[in-house]
Structure formats: structure tokens, C-alpha cells
Design a protein around this motif. Sequence first.
Motif, mmCIF file in Angstrom:
data_model
loop_
_atom_site.group_PDB
_atom_site.id
_atom_site.type_symbol
_atom_site.label_atom_id
_atom_site.label_comp_id
_atom_site.label_asym_id
_atom_site.label_seq_id
_atom_site.Cartn_x
_atom_site.Cartn_y
_atom_site.Cartn_z
ATOM 1 N N GLU A 90 -8.001 -9.912 -27.841
ATOM 2 C CA GLU A 90 -9.170 -9.364 -28.538
ATOM 3 C C GLU A 90 -8.967 -9.182 -30.051
ATOM 4 O OE1 GLU A 90 -6.606 -6.151 -26.949
ATOM 5 O OE2 GLU A 90 -7.657 -7.807 -25.956
ATOM 6 N N ARG A 91 -7.742 -9.405 -30.526
ATOM 7 C CA ARG A 91 -7.484 -9.254 -31.962
ATOM 8 C C ARG A 91 -6.701 -10.421 -32.551
ATOM 9 N NH1 ARG A 91 -8.017 -3.432 -33.851
ATOM 10 N NH2 ARG A 91 -7.686 -4.579 -35.756
ATOM 11 N N ARG A 92 -6.605 -11.513 -31.787
ATOM 12 C CA ARG A 92 -5.799 -12.632 -32.277
ATOM 13 C C ARG A 92 -6.415 -13.970 -31.857
ATOM 14 N NH1 ARG A 92 0.402 -13.999 -30.676
ATOM 15 N NH2 ARG A 92 0.792 -15.543 -32.315
ATOM 16 N N VAL A 93 -6.581 -14.829 -32.867
ATOM 17 C CA VAL A 93 -7.146 -16.160 -32.668
ATOM 18 C C VAL A 93 -6.232 -17.161 -33.371
ATOM 19 C CG1 VAL A 93 -9.113 -17.651 -33.232
ATOM 20 C CG2 VAL A 93 -9.503 -15.277 -32.583
ATOM 21 N N ILE A 94 -6.006 -18.304 -32.726
ATOM 22 C CA ILE A 94 -5.269 -19.385 -33.382
ATOM 23 C C ILE A 94 -6.146 -20.632 -33.405
ATOM 24 C CG2 ILE A 94 -2.948 -18.525 -32.879
ATOM 25 C CD1 ILE A 94 -2.807 -20.506 -30.534
ATOM 26 N N TRP A 95 -5.987 -21.420 -34.438
ATOM 27 C CA TRP A 95 -6.663 -22.719 -34.457
ATOM 28 C C TRP A 95 -5.754 -23.776 -35.027
ATOM 29 C CZ3 TRP A 95 -8.153 -25.256 -39.005
ATOM 30 C CH2 TRP A 95 -8.213 -24.478 -40.158
ATOM 31 N N LEU A 96 -5.853 -24.945 -34.420
ATOM 32 C CA LEU A 96 -5.028 -26.091 -34.747
ATOM 33 C C LEU A 96 -5.725 -26.916 -35.819
ATOM 34 C CD1 LEU A 96 -2.537 -27.837 -34.026
ATOM 35 C CD2 LEU A 96 -3.981 -28.958 -32.301
ATOM 36 N N ASN A 97 -5.050 -27.128 -36.911
ATOM 37 C CA ASN A 97 -5.593 -27.876 -38.039
ATOM 38 C C ASN A 97 -4.994 -29.275 -38.030
ATOM 39 O OD1 ASN A 97 -7.005 -28.358 -40.406
ATOM 40 N ND2 ASN A 97 -5.435 -27.457 -41.701
ATOM 41 N N VAL A 98 -5.858 -30.275 -38.049
ATOM 42 C CA VAL A 98 -5.386 -31.658 -38.068
ATOM 43 C C VAL A 98 -5.494 -32.220 -39.483
ATOM 44 C CG1 VAL A 98 -5.882 -32.067 -35.630
ATOM 45 C CG2 VAL A 98 -7.631 -32.559 -37.341
ATOM 46 N N THR A 99 -4.822 -33.323 -39.716
ATOM 47 C CA THR A 99 -4.780 -33.942 -41.030
ATOM 48 C C THR A 99 -6.179 -34.277 -41.522
ATOM 49 O OG1 THR A 99 -2.599 -34.849 -40.588
ATOM 50 C CG2 THR A 99 -3.880 -35.927 -42.320
ATOM 51 N N GLY A 100 -6.411 -33.937 -42.767
ATOM 52 C CA GLY A 100 -7.679 -34.234 -43.419
ATOM 53 C C GLY A 100 -7.432 -34.615 -44.863
ATOM 54 N N SER A 101 -8.504 -34.856 -45.573
ATOM 55 C CA SER A 101 -8.385 -35.323 -46.954
ATOM 56 C C SER A 101 -7.843 -34.257 -47.894
ATOM 57 C CB SER A 101 -9.740 -35.829 -47.456
ATOM 58 O OG SER A 101 -10.711 -34.820 -47.315
ATOM 59 N N GLY A 102 -8.021 -32.992 -47.570
ATOM 60 C CA GLY A 102 -7.476 -31.902 -48.367
ATOM 61 C C GLY A 102 -6.714 -30.939 -47.477
ATOM 62 N N ASN A 103 -6.123 -29.931 -48.108
ATOM 63 C CA ASN A 103 -5.328 -28.953 -47.361
ATOM 64 C C ASN A 103 -5.488 -27.575 -48.020
ATOM 65 O OD1 ASN A 103 -3.596 -28.050 -45.396
ATOM 66 N ND2 ASN A 103 -1.778 -29.045 -46.211
ATOM 67 N N GLU A 104 -6.720 -27.264 -48.368
ATOM 68 C CA GLU A 104 -7.024 -26.039 -49.105
ATOM 69 C C GLU A 104 -6.644 -24.781 -48.336
ATOM 70 O OE1 GLU A 104 -8.365 -26.388 -52.413
ATOM 71 O OE2 GLU A 104 -7.629 -28.342 -51.740
ATOM 72 N N THR A 105 -6.967 -24.751 -47.052
ATOM 73 C CA THR A 105 -6.753 -23.541 -46.258
ATOM 74 C C THR A 105 -5.292 -23.116 -46.277
ATOM 75 O OG1 THR A 105 -8.622 -24.173 -44.863
ATOM 76 C CG2 THR A 105 -7.149 -22.477 -44.002
ATOM 77 N N PRO A 139 -3.247 -36.066 -32.289
ATOM 78 C CA PRO A 139 -2.502 -36.776 -33.329
ATOM 79 C C PRO A 139 -2.891 -36.243 -34.703
ATOM 80 C CG PRO A 139 -4.207 -38.191 -32.375
ATOM 81 C CD PRO A 139 -4.187 -36.920 -31.573
ATOM 82 N N GLY A 140 -1.918 -36.152 -35.572
ATOM 83 C CA GLY A 140 -2.184 -35.661 -36.925
ATOM 84 C C GLY A 140 -2.190 -34.149 -37.050
ATOM 85 N N ALA A 141 -1.807 -33.427 -35.989
ATOM 86 C CA ALA A 141 -1.738 -31.962 -36.075
ATOM 87 C C ALA A 141 -0.755 -31.591 -37.185
ATOM 88 C CB ALA A 141 -1.300 -31.374 -34.747
ATOM 89 N N ARG A 142 -1.196 -30.721 -38.107
ATOM 90 C CA ARG A 142 -0.342 -30.407 -39.260
ATOM 91 C C ARG A 142 -0.040 -28.933 -39.418
ATOM 92 N NH1 ARG A 142 -4.515 -31.647 -44.297
ATOM 93 N NH2 ARG A 142 -6.100 -30.205 -43.577
ATOM 94 N N GLN A 143 -0.921 -28.046 -38.963
ATOM 95 C CA GLN A 143 -0.689 -26.608 -39.072
ATOM 96 C C GLN A 143 -1.435 -25.898 -37.950
ATOM 97 O OE1 GLN A 143 -2.572 -27.326 -42.425
ATOM 98 N NE2 GLN A 143 -0.815 -27.537 -43.746
ATOM 99 N N ILE A 144 -0.973 -24.696 -37.677
ATOM 100 C CA ILE A 144 -1.717 -23.771 -36.822
ATOM 101 C C ILE A 144 -1.941 -22.529 -37.667
ATOM 102 C CG2 ILE A 144 -1.650 -22.295 -34.767
ATOM 103 C CD1 ILE A 144 0.167 -24.495 -33.501
ATOM 104 N N PHE A 145 -3.162 -22.036 -37.637
ATOM 105 C CA PHE A 145 -3.464 -20.789 -38.334
ATOM 106 C C PHE A 145 -3.590 -19.693 -37.296
ATOM 107 C CE2 PHE A 145 -4.577 -24.037 -41.307
ATOM 108 C CZ PHE A 145 -4.063 -23.538 -42.488
ATOM 109 N N ASP A 146 -2.891 -18.599 -37.536
ATOM 110 C CA ASP A 146 -2.836 -17.453 -36.635
ATOM 111 C C ASP A 146 -3.566 -16.304 -37.335
ATOM 112 O OD1 ASP A 146 -2.131 -15.372 -34.943
ATOM 113 O OD2 ASP A 146 -0.009 -15.912 -34.876
ATOM 114 N N LEU A 147 -4.746 -15.947 -36.809
ATOM 115 C CA LEU A 147 -5.593 -14.939 -37.436
ATOM 116 C C LEU A 147 -5.504 -13.617 -36.692
ATOM 117 C CD1 LEU A 147 -7.809 -14.250 -39.568
ATOM 118 C CD2 LEU A 147 -9.487 -14.980 -37.845
ATOM 119 N N ALA A 148 -5.058 -12.580 -37.392
ATOM 120 C CA ALA A 148 -5.095 -11.210 -36.880
ATOM 121 C C ALA A 148 -6.453 -10.645 -37.262
ATOM 122 C CB ALA A 148 -3.970 -10.382 -37.484
ATOM 123 N N VAL A 149 -7.319 -10.468 -36.279
ATOM 124 C CA VAL A 149 -8.697 -10.051 -36.505
ATOM 125 C C VAL A 149 -8.757 -8.549 -36.738
ATOM 126 C CG1 VAL A 149 -11.001 -9.938 -35.459
ATOM 127 C CG2 VAL A 149 -9.546 -11.948 -35.077
#
Length: 183
Positions: free
Chosen positions: A48-63, A114-124
Motif C-alpha cells: 500500500e506504500r510501495r510501487v515499482i516500475w520497469l523502465n525500458v530503453t528510450g530516446s531519453g533518460n530524464e527520469t 528486452p532493453g530493460a534499463r532501470q527500475i524505479f522504486d517509489l515510496a508513496v
Amino acid sequence: MGQRYGEIPARMVDFIGHQKLFFVATAAADGRINLSPKGMDSLRVLDERRVIWLNVTGSGNETAAHVQELPRMTLMFCAFEGNPMILRLYGTARVIHTYDAEWETLYSHFNPLPGARQIFDLAVDLVQTSCGMAVPFLDYVGEREQLLDWTEKKGEAGIRDYWQERNQQSLDGKPTHILVPQS
């Protein structure tokens, strides 16, 4: 009317699980604000307080650049069918790169992409709903295959070369640390 919660209510977890599209917003202390659409079955609610999302390769990497400088993040979901609603998750995020110790454990929550580059771990720390009455109805037709095809064609070495050329800095020149751990 909108409501606020200190954690993700169970009924919202179900709503999130049915979304095909969500939006991620981040910003560093200065420079451009980034707002990106995401899909590809790349988000998991761990509790209830934690979300993860898998970021794949894209043209930028701002996040990645933004989160490493200033770890605030907002995720937004919109109801494009059924009852109207906008759901925002606010919190503090961490970026986990493929070379980090936590990568394998967190990556196991996803189907490999394919192309997975980062995982973002969000503490809500705040969940907010708003009416969403101006959001249009949209029909989900299917996933686009172009990114998967592109990454598979490039191969692992080609993706790393692409990260070297295109994903090491944000638009504002901030480092992403995609290939080299932060010192």
C-alpha cells in the motif's frame, strides 16, 4: 470530489492493475520538467506504500537523472473507461540500475522485457484522486510492438552502445549513471 489518502487503498490497487497507460512526472532542482507516458505491463504495486516500475530503453533518460538529483516523483493514472477518475501517487523514488544489487530481486516481479534499463522504486506518501470528468473515453486496441522489435534487433551489445551514445545525460546535461555507478 477528490480525496486524499496516506496509502494506496485496496480498491485503487485493483484500478492500477487494470491500467494500460500511466504517466510519470519528475523534475530536478532546475532545468526542464519531464512527463512521460508508460505502458507495456511495466508497473507493480508491492504494497500500500510501495510501487515499482520497469523502465525500458528510450530516446531519453530524464527520469533517472532527475530522481538521482531530487527523488520526488508523481505517477498519474486516468480512467479511460467506466467511471471517471484520476489517481495520482506522490512520493520519493529511487533508481535501481542493472548493475545494482537489488536489480535481480525487483526485476523478478516483471515479465522480462528486452532493453530493460532501470527500475524505479517509489515510496508513496500521498495518494490523491480527482474527478476525471473531462478525461475522454478511449478504447484500448493493443500494445505497440515497435520498441520490442527495435531492442531485439539491436541486441544486448547494441542496446549498451545506444545507452553510451544517447542515455548517459538528461536534456539539461545531468548524469543518469546508466553505465557507471554514482560516486
